[in-house]
Motif scaffolding. Structure first.
Motif, short mmCIF file in Angstrom:
data_model
loop_
_atom_site.label_atom_id
_atom_site.label_comp_id
_atom_site.label_asym_id
_atom_site.label_seq_id
_atom_site.Cartn_x
_atom_site.Cartn_y
_atom_site.Cartn_z
N PRO A 56 10.40 -13.51 -30.85
CA PRO A 56 9.51 -12.52 -30.53
C PRO A 56 8.34 -12.94 -29.99
O PRO A 56 7.82 -12.45 -28.80
CB PRO A 56 9.20 -11.88 -32.03
CG PRO A 56 10.34 -11.98 -32.83
CD PRO A 56 10.65 -13.47 -32.36
N ALA A 57 7.53 -14.20 -30.33
CA ALA A 57 6.36 -14.53 -29.76
C ALA A 57 6.68 -15.09 -28.14
O ALA A 57 6.24 -14.94 -27.29
CB ALA A 57 5.88 -15.86 -30.35
N LEU A 58 7.78 -15.68 -28.14
CA LEU A 58 8.50 -16.17 -26.71
C LEU A 58 8.46 -15.07 -25.66
O LEU A 58 8.00 -14.86 -24.59
CB LEU A 58 9.55 -16.98 -26.83
CG LEU A 58 9.49 -18.39 -27.49
CD1 LEU A 58 11.03 -19.18 -27.20
CD2 LEU A 58 8.46 -19.23 -26.65
N HIS A 59 9.12 -14.01 -26.46
CA HIS A 59 9.12 -12.84 -25.70
C HIS A 59 8.07 -12.23 -25.13
O HIS A 59 7.70 -11.86 -24.02
CB HIS A 59 9.95 -11.78 -26.57
CG HIS A 59 11.47 -11.84 -26.77
ND1 HIS A 59 12.33 -11.38 -27.65
CD2 HIS A 59 12.33 -13.10 -26.07
CE1 HIS A 59 13.32 -12.08 -27.74
NE2 HIS A 59 13.57 -12.93 -26.87
N ARG A 60 6.97 -12.03 -25.86
CA ARG A 60 5.38 -11.64 -25.70
C ARG A 60 4.92 -12.71 -24.65
O ARG A 60 4.25 -12.04 -23.60
CB ARG A 60 4.69 -11.73 -26.78
CG ARG A 60 5.14 -10.80 -28.00
CD ARG A 60 4.14 -10.34 -28.90
NE ARG A 60 3.98 -11.62 -29.82
CZ ARG A 60 4.73 -11.66 -31.09
NH1 ARG A 60 5.65 -10.85 -31.31
NH2 ARG A 60 4.40 -12.62 -31.62
N ALA A 61 5.47 -13.77 -24.53
CA ALA A 61 4.78 -14.82 -23.58
C ALA A 61 5.43 -14.64 -22.12
O ALA A 61 5.26 -15.44 -21.36
CB ALA A 61 5.11 -16.13 -24.08
N GLY A 62 6.63 -13.78 -22.07
CA GLY A 62 7.37 -13.65 -20.90
C GLY A 62 8.73 -14.49 -20.83
O GLY A 62 9.28 -14.56 -19.70
N ILE A 63 9.07 -15.14 -21.83
CA ILE A 63 10.26 -15.89 -21.84
C ILE A 63 11.16 -15.12 -22.67
O ILE A 63 11.27 -14.96 -23.72
CB ILE A 63 9.86 -17.49 -22.65
CG1 ILE A 63 8.89 -18.05 -21.83
CG2 ILE A 63 11.35 -18.23 -22.61
CD1 ILE A 63 8.50 -19.23 -22.82
N LYS A 64 12.25 -14.57 -21.77
CA LYS A 64 13.04 -13.38 -22.16
C LYS A 64 14.48 -14.14 -22.81
O LYS A 64 15.18 -13.38 -23.67
CB LYS A 64 13.28 -12.27 -21.21
CG LYS A 64 11.86 -11.80 -20.74
CD LYS A 64 11.41 -11.06 -21.93
CE LYS A 64 9.81 -10.34 -21.46
NZ LYS A 64 9.37 -9.70 -22.56
N GLN A 65 14.72 -14.95 -22.15
CA GLN A 65 16.44 -15.60 -22.34
C GLN A 65 16.40 -16.82 -23.00
O GLN A 65 16.42 -17.85 -22.73
CB GLN A 65 16.94 -15.87 -20.91
CG GLN A 65 17.19 -14.62 -20.15
CD GLN A 65 18.21 -13.59 -20.64
OE1 GLN A 65 18.75 -13.65 -21.84
NE2 GLN A 65 18.00 -12.19 -20.26
#
Length: 259
Positions: A56-65
């Motif tokens: 979830p933290a990576l997704h918030r940082a714009g790293i989706k895959q």
């Protein structure tokens, strides 16, 4: 008249370049993080962290895959979890720890892992590998394979070379020799291909292919071995002896993996 003609041709060229997207996509960087674990309790702590806090933290940082995988056949003496993280630039890779440190939700959701005591650590050790994408596959491509994740086979391959020069030659074989083309023709569903920039095994390249199950994987590699383009490419003298060690890791995505 000549100058007018030249200007017109340049205008056409520029227009076509813009229409085509101006320039090819920049080559990504990949981090493969391997958690080495000793107990099922450690596996549970790390999985909870990855699922509830890290992804979830990576997704918030714009790293989706982000891919999270476990070996299909675990070595009970060295339990493993593999995490594949794509970065658009090296700067993004460098900045990630600071971003995570400032993320309050990450700190809260990952407390059991992040604040683990020294005498009850959540893993035996962490291994990190940094790679740069090949020019002919510059960005990560999520697999088109469908069906239950519990049956899919993600094959991570590691090709070590005798010397740095041979490693460059093997990468050239993929790009200029069009080994990539054979993978695409036979629908290997390649996720990434990258040169190892830093890791415990070098010089080295790694790539990941995907299949719906083990039988599908075996059928694809049988077709690859029999493919006339591969037979022609592998017979070229300048590409001989450029791999000294080939390792295969058969992985399965977790249910919360993006890939």
């Amino acid at each position: 008249m000549k100058n007018s003609t030249l200007s017109f041709l340049l205008l056409i060229f520029c227009s076509l370049s813009v229409f085509a997207g101006e320039k090819p996509p920049a080559r990504e960087y990949y981090q493969i993080r391997i958690y080495h674990l000793k107990t099922d309790a450690q596996v549970q702590v790390v999985e909870n962290y990855l699922n509830q806090a890290f992804l979830p933290a990576l997704h918030r940082a714009g790293i989706k895959q982000v891919g999270v995988f476990k070996p299909i056949a675990q070595d009970t003496a060295d339990l493993r979890i593999y995490v594949l993280i794509p970065f658009k630039t090296l700067t993004r890779f460098e900045e990630l720890p600071a971003l995570l440190e400032k993320d309050a939700a990450h700190a809260s959701a990952g407390k059991d892992y992040l604040d683990a005591p020294y005498n009850n650590k959540p893993y035996a050790r962490i291994e990190d590998i940094l790679l740069k994408a090949f020019k002919d596959m510059p960005v990560l491509t999520p697999s088109a394979v469908t069906g239950p994740k519990s049956e899919r086979v993600y094959e991570l391959r590691s090709y070590e070379s005798p010397t740095e020069k041979y490693a460059v030659n093997k990468i050239k074989m993929f790009n200029d020799g069009n080994e990539f083309g054979i993978f695409r023709k036979l629908n290997f569903n390649t996720v990434f291909c990258g040169e190892v920039l830093a890791g415990s095994k070098m010089p080295n390249l790694m790539y990941m292919t995907t299949f719906k199950d083990k039988a599908d994987r075996d059928a694809h590699w049988k077709a690859f071995s029999a493919d006339p383009d591969w037979k022609t490419l592998s017979a070229i003298e300048s590409y001989k002896n450029n791999v000294s060690k080939n390792e295969q890791f058969f992985l399965r995505p977790t249910e919360y993996s993006d890939l």
